[in-house]
Design an enzyme around this catalytic site. Structure first.
Site, mmCIF file in Angstrom:
data_model
loop_
_atom_site.group_PDB
_atom_site.id
_atom_site.type_symbol
_atom_site.label_atom_id
_atom_site.label_comp_id
_atom_site.label_asym_id
_atom_site.label_seq_id
_atom_site.Cartn_x
_atom_site.Cartn_y
_atom_site.Cartn_z
ATOM 1 N N GLU A 1 -1.705 -15.243 -46.290
ATOM 2 C CA GLU A 1 -2.203 -16.518 -46.903
ATOM 3 C C GLU A 1 -1.364 -17.341 -47.656
ATOM 4 O O GLU A 1 -0.937 -16.676 -48.509
ATOM 5 C CB GLU A 1 -3.657 -16.128 -47.562
ATOM 6 C CG GLU A 1 -4.334 -17.316 -48.028
ATOM 7 C CD GLU A 1 -4.900 -17.105 -49.359
ATOM 8 O OE1 GLU A 1 -5.920 -17.667 -49.597
ATOM 9 O OE2 GLU A 1 -4.431 -16.377 -50.063
ATOM 10 N N ASP B 1 -21.479 -2.748 -48.622
ATOM 11 C CA ASP B 1 -20.531 -1.807 -48.901
ATOM 12 C C ASP B 1 -20.342 -1.191 -47.533
ATOM 13 O O ASP B 1 -20.243 -1.680 -46.492
ATOM 14 C CB ASP B 1 -21.232 -0.429 -49.679
ATOM 15 C CG ASP B 1 -22.676 -0.240 -48.929
ATOM 16 O OD1 ASP B 1 -23.609 -0.519 -49.560
ATOM 17 O OD2 ASP B 1 -22.633 -0.063 -47.566
ATOM 18 N N ASN C 1 -27.047 1.193 -49.736
ATOM 19 C CA ASN C 1 -27.639 2.261 -50.620
ATOM 20 C C ASN C 1 -28.574 1.662 -51.532
ATOM 21 O O ASN C 1 -28.747 2.052 -52.680
ATOM 22 C CB ASN C 1 -26.309 3.036 -51.325
ATOM 23 C CG ASN C 1 -25.583 1.924 -51.894
ATOM 24 O OD1 ASN C 1 -25.902 0.773 -51.942
ATOM 25 N ND2 ASN C 1 -24.698 2.464 -52.853
ATOM 26 N N ASP D 1 -6.718 -6.051 -46.492
ATOM 27 C CA ASP D 1 -6.343 -7.340 -47.362
ATOM 28 C C ASP D 1 -5.291 -6.791 -48.566
ATOM 29 O O ASP D 1 -5.948 -5.869 -49.347
ATOM 30 C CB ASP D 1 -7.742 -7.910 -47.905
ATOM 31 C CG ASP D 1 -7.296 -9.318 -48.160
ATOM 32 O OD1 ASP D 1 -8.347 -10.478 -48.070
ATOM 33 O OD2 ASP D 1 -6.191 -9.730 -48.745
ATOM 34 N N ASP E 1 -28.321 -0.991 -53.583
ATOM 35 C CA ASP E 1 -28.038 -1.469 -54.887
ATOM 36 C C ASP E 1 -27.769 -2.949 -54.876
ATOM 37 O O ASP E 1 -27.224 -3.781 -55.676
ATOM 38 C CB ASP E 1 -26.917 -0.974 -55.426
ATOM 39 C CG ASP E 1 -25.506 -1.021 -54.480
ATOM 40 O OD1 ASP E 1 -24.373 -0.512 -54.852
ATOM 41 O OD2 ASP E 1 -25.703 -1.886 -53.480
ATOM 42 N N ASP F 1 -25.670 -3.851 -47.131
ATOM 43 C CA ASP F 1 -26.049 -3.160 -48.110
ATOM 44 C C ASP F 1 -26.572 -1.672 -47.782
ATOM 45 O O ASP F 1 -27.846 -1.685 -47.307
ATOM 46 C CB ASP F 1 -26.671 -3.652 -49.324
ATOM 47 C CG ASP F 1 -27.234 -2.609 -50.350
ATOM 48 O OD1 ASP F 1 -28.173 -3.013 -51.002
ATOM 49 O OD2 ASP F 1 -26.586 -1.808 -50.432
ATOM 50 N N ASP G 1 -2.580 -11.785 -49.494
ATOM 51 C CA ASP G 1 -3.276 -12.827 -50.438
ATOM 52 C C ASP G 1 -2.005 -13.552 -51.097
ATOM 53 O O ASP G 1 -1.097 -12.732 -51.563
ATOM 54 C CB ASP G 1 -4.128 -11.944 -51.185
ATOM 55 C CG ASP G 1 -5.051 -12.898 -52.311
ATOM 56 O OD1 ASP G 1 -4.652 -13.001 -53.504
ATOM 57 O OD2 ASP G 1 -5.764 -13.610 -51.521
ATOM 58 N N HIS H 1 -13.839 -16.825 -46.886
ATOM 59 C CA HIS H 1 -14.698 -16.365 -48.263
ATOM 60 C C HIS H 1 -14.279 -17.384 -49.303
ATOM 61 O O HIS H 1 -14.953 -17.339 -50.331
ATOM 62 C CB HIS H 1 -14.323 -15.165 -48.895
ATOM 63 C CG HIS H 1 -13.095 -14.770 -49.177
ATOM 64 N ND1 HIS H 1 -11.898 -14.782 -48.076
ATOM 65 C CD2 HIS H 1 -12.448 -14.550 -50.124
ATOM 66 C CE1 HIS H 1 -10.772 -14.749 -48.636
ATOM 67 N NE2 HIS H 1 -10.922 -14.460 -49.993
ATOM 68 N N ASP H 2 -13.204 -18.335 -49.029
ATOM 69 C CA ASP H 2 -12.768 -19.310 -50.022
ATOM 70 C C ASP H 2 -13.191 -20.743 -49.714
ATOM 71 O O ASP H 2 -12.889 -21.567 -50.624
ATOM 72 C CB ASP H 2 -11.283 -19.465 -50.218
ATOM 73 C CG ASP H 2 -10.817 -18.293 -50.894
ATOM 74 O OD1 ASP H 2 -9.448 -17.602 -50.809
ATOM 75 O OD2 ASP H 2 -11.634 -17.427 -51.715
HETATM 76 O O1 TEU Z 1 -7.229 -17.273 -52.317
HETATM 77 C C1 TEU Z 1 -5.899 -18.195 -52.860
HETATM 78 C C2 TEU Z 1 -6.210 -19.671 -52.708
HETATM 79 O O2 TEU Z 1 -5.653 -20.399 -52.710
HETATM 80 C C3 TEU Z 1 -7.550 -19.774 -53.323
HETATM 81 O O3 TEU Z 1 -7.706 -19.686 -54.642
HETATM 82 C C4 TEU Z 1 -8.062 -21.128 -52.963
HETATM 83 O O4 TEU Z 1 -6.978 -22.052 -53.272
HETATM 84 C C5 TEU Z 1 -9.101 -21.624 -53.585
HETATM 85 O O5 TEU Z 1 -9.990 -20.670 -53.924
HETATM 86 C C6 TEU Z 1 -9.733 -22.605 -52.965
HETATM 87 O O6 TEU Z 1 -10.787 -23.126 -53.495
HETATM 88 C C7 TEU Z 1 -6.763 -16.039 -52.346
HETATM 89 C C8 TEU Z 1 -7.820 -15.310 -52.080
HETATM 90 O O7 TEU Z 1 -8.396 -15.754 -50.659
HETATM 91 C C9 TEU Z 1 -9.103 -15.788 -53.074
HETATM 92 O O8 TEU Z 1 -10.455 -15.329 -52.608
HETATM 93 C C10 TEU Z 1 -8.654 -15.159 -54.372
HETATM 94 O O9 TEU Z 1 -9.603 -15.562 -55.440
HETATM 95 C C11 TEU Z 1 -7.269 -15.658 -54.746
HETATM 96 O O10 TEU Z 1 -6.345 -15.455 -53.770
HETATM 97 C C12 TEU Z 1 -6.661 -14.805 -55.951
HETATM 98 O O11 TEU Z 1 -6.362 -13.430 -55.313
HETATM 99 CA CA CA Z 2 -24.391 -1.217 -51.602
#
Ligand code: TEU
Ligand code: CA
Length: 569
Positions: free
Chosen positions: A274, A38, A32, A107, A34, A30, A215, A346-347
């Site tokens: 993905e 970013d 700035n 992405d 907040d 971050d 995605d 991130h999932d």
């Molecule tokens: O994720 C798709 C997806 O399959 C995920 O939802 C996953 O199955 C689940 O979160 C696992 O728990 C993509 C992106 O990576 C995710 O961050 C988004 O939330 C989703 O698409 C919708 O855009």
């Molecule tokens: Ca920021």
């Protein structure tokens, strides 16, 4: 079978020898004050990525968005959300990467837009609006009262809990959203939709980006009849996936996209799709270079093994199942296509907590998991913080969670009588928020992430585990990743060698070889608290082999230890 070095198609397949770092901008740095990461924050930390040695940065979405799903709900595909910065900030980031010999992958969230995107605003305005068919609108199920439970056009459930349809008072019809109600699905059957998305890709390619992560791209072709799905015992909704997962026109749409956008583009690009639920057979078709669809896919088989009916139904991981799955993909894409390799994103919850050990053996386990993954054949992805061995965070209260998927699950489970403590435990183990805590850059109260309280709690372990401390400690997980990435650069067997799984039935040891032109690597990983002596067919032959990753010698391993041995025939 001797393996020849894969043709490089004039550098068009540069990504085969690359390592990708995934950045989740909201949680990286971050600049700035907040409390939200970013773009200038990312640019300020590029030397960390350069030191790690990665070749590519995949940036999770930074487009204008109401942030219902942290940016995976896009309201404008060709700009930057002021919260993250400006197009000029994005250009600065791209320039900073280029100056360090790295590439930028954006992405693209093309299965759905935000409900605040002008396309959807126009579409929902009237049944005869010019963009009505840009989305999936349907009247209520015949014989039902519109807007009441069960009146949805079909029985599909949303990935984020609840029905996959929302009733819209304005026109008295429903719109489809496989994710949140603020993420209406685009109708790719409509050629104008596809052409508009092609223009978005050209916008970013013309701006200098080197590729795309697409995605849930295998969701974009639906069976236009939108039939009901089968309802599993005890489930509230039907499983629509057989009607939209790798749907009827998916290969046509991806070939069109490649033909219209990627092929005409001068600079060699990388496109990774993905694809939740994608099968190996489908992946061979999607990633076959002669079919000109995508370069690689993210498949989910190995991250769905330790769960029962749903991701929240956590089950212990059977290492034999993990080895069987990953080696099947290794062999299945050996002659055609290419694998992407990941434990984290991130999932997904943090791998060291899920597949490893995040107590006294955390560092050893984090290194072993990295060794095992990076020595497979394919392109490795390093998710931010993974190179520090970050673990899951024991969030205390439901209010500590930010992720829409987690909060919706909690609300829905409690609405159906679940014990809050049980659901909270499910979230602690599997919530996506485990991956979204701020990057700890130092041991200061805010972890060097920014000058104020971050949008989500910092990992309490950051005083011990942070980038600054890792850099100063030659024995850290960070330097282990740096060495693995350097080995991939220096030794062609890592990129191109044959993969052969060993000890498939061993419940504790992950062992395989990689061979290329007389060079052989033996890769070993101990997934247990106890030392092991793997019963290899020819372990004597490895006693004096060079150790290229790890310490010690030979094949005996300590708790959670990994090692790579090298010999030349
Ligand atoms: O994720 C798709 C997806 O399959 C995920 O939802 C996953 O199955 C689940 O979160 C696992 O728990 C993509 C992106 O990576 C995710 O961050 C988004 O939330 C989703 O698409 C919708 O855009
Ligand atoms: Ca920021």
């Amino acid at each position: 079978m001797t393996r020849h070095v894969a043709p490089d198609h004039g550098g068009r397949q540069w990504w085969k020898s690359s390592v990708v770092s995934q950045i989740y901008p909201r949680s990286f740095a971050d600049s700035n004050g907040d409390g939200i990461g970013d773009l200038p924050g990312v640019t300020s930390r590029l030397d960390h990525l350069a030191a790690l040695g990665v070749d590519v940065v995949w940036l999770s979405p930074v487009y204008p968005s109401p942030q219902d799903d942290n940016g995976y709900d896009v309201a404008d595909y060709c700009d930057i959300d002021p919260m993250f910065g400006t197009l000029a900030d994005l250009d600065d980031l791209a320039a900073g990467l280029r100056a360090r010999g790295m590439k930028l992958v954006m992405d693209l969230v093309f299965n759905h837009t935000s409900d605040e995107h002008p396309w959807f605003v126009e579409s929902r305005a009237a049944t005869d609006s010019a963009r009505r068919d840009w989305y999936w609108w349907r009247p209520a199920r015949p014989g039902t009262t519109p807007g009441t439970p069960g009146a949805e056009p079909n029985n599909w459930g949303s990935v984020f809990s609840g029905p996959a349809w929302t009733f819209d008072e304005t026109t008295g019809e429903y719109y489809l959203h496989l994710f949140s109600r603020k993420q209406p699905d685009l109708n790719w059957e409509h050629p104008d939709v596809r052409h508009a998305l092609h223009d978005v890709m050209r916008f970013w390619l013309d701006r200098g980006v080197d590729g795309f992560r697409m995605d849930v791209v295998n969701f974009v072709s639906k069976d236009p009849a939108l039939p009901d799905g089968l309802v599993a015992p005890g489930a509230r909704f039907g499983d629509g996936s057989p009607h939209f997962l790798s749907g009827p026109r998916i290969h046509e749409f991806l070939q069109e996209l490649h033909r219209e956008v990627i092929a005409p583009h001068q600079r060699p690009t990388m496109v990774v799709g993905e694809m939740p639920g994608v099968t190996l057979e489908d992946a061979r078709r999607f990633t076959d270079p002669d079919r000109r669809e995508v370069d690689m896919v993210f498949q989910f088989e190995h991250v769905d093994l330790d769960a029962g009916a749903s991701k929240w139904d956590a089950r212990p991981l059977d290492l034999r199942a993990l080895k069987a799955s990953l080696s099947r993909w290794q062999v299945g894409l050996a002659d055609r296509g290419w694998n992407s390799l990941y434990w984290n994103n991130h999932d997904q919850p943090r791998a060291v907590s899920r597949f490893g050990h995040d107590g006294e053996h955390r560092v050893m386990a984090a290194k072993m998991l990295a060794t095992v993954l990076h020595l497979h054949r394919g392109t490795p992805y390093v998710y931010q913080g993974e190179e520090l061995g970050l673990a899951n965070v024991a969030f205390g209260h439901i209010d500590d969670f930010r992720d829409i998927e987690s909060r919706n699950h909690y609300a829905e489970a409690l609405a159906h009588g679940a014990d809050p403590a049980v659901v909270l435990e499910q979230l602690r183990a599997r919530s996506r928020d485990n991956a979204r805590t701020p990057m700890p850059w130092d041991d200061s109260p805010t972890g060097g992430f920014g000058s104020t309280r971050p949008w989500i709690a910092l990992d309490p372990g950051h005083r011990r585990t942070n980038a600054g401390a890792a850099l100063d400690d030659p024995d850290s997980v960070f330097h282990h990743y740096r060495r693995l990435i350097a080995l991939r650069r220096d030794d062609p067997v890592v990129v191109h060698g044959d993969f052969t799984l060993l000890l498939a039935d061993d419940p504790q040891v992950y062992a395989f070889t990689r061979r290329l032109d007389g060079v052989e690597l033996l890769v070993l990983g101990n997934f247990g608290d106890d030392p092991v002596e793997p019963a290899l067919p020819d372990d004597a032959a490895w006693t004096d082999a060079d150790v290229v990753v790890g310490t010690g010698s030979g094949v005996s391993l300590g708790p959670w230890e990994g090692r790579v041995l090298r010999r030349v025939h």
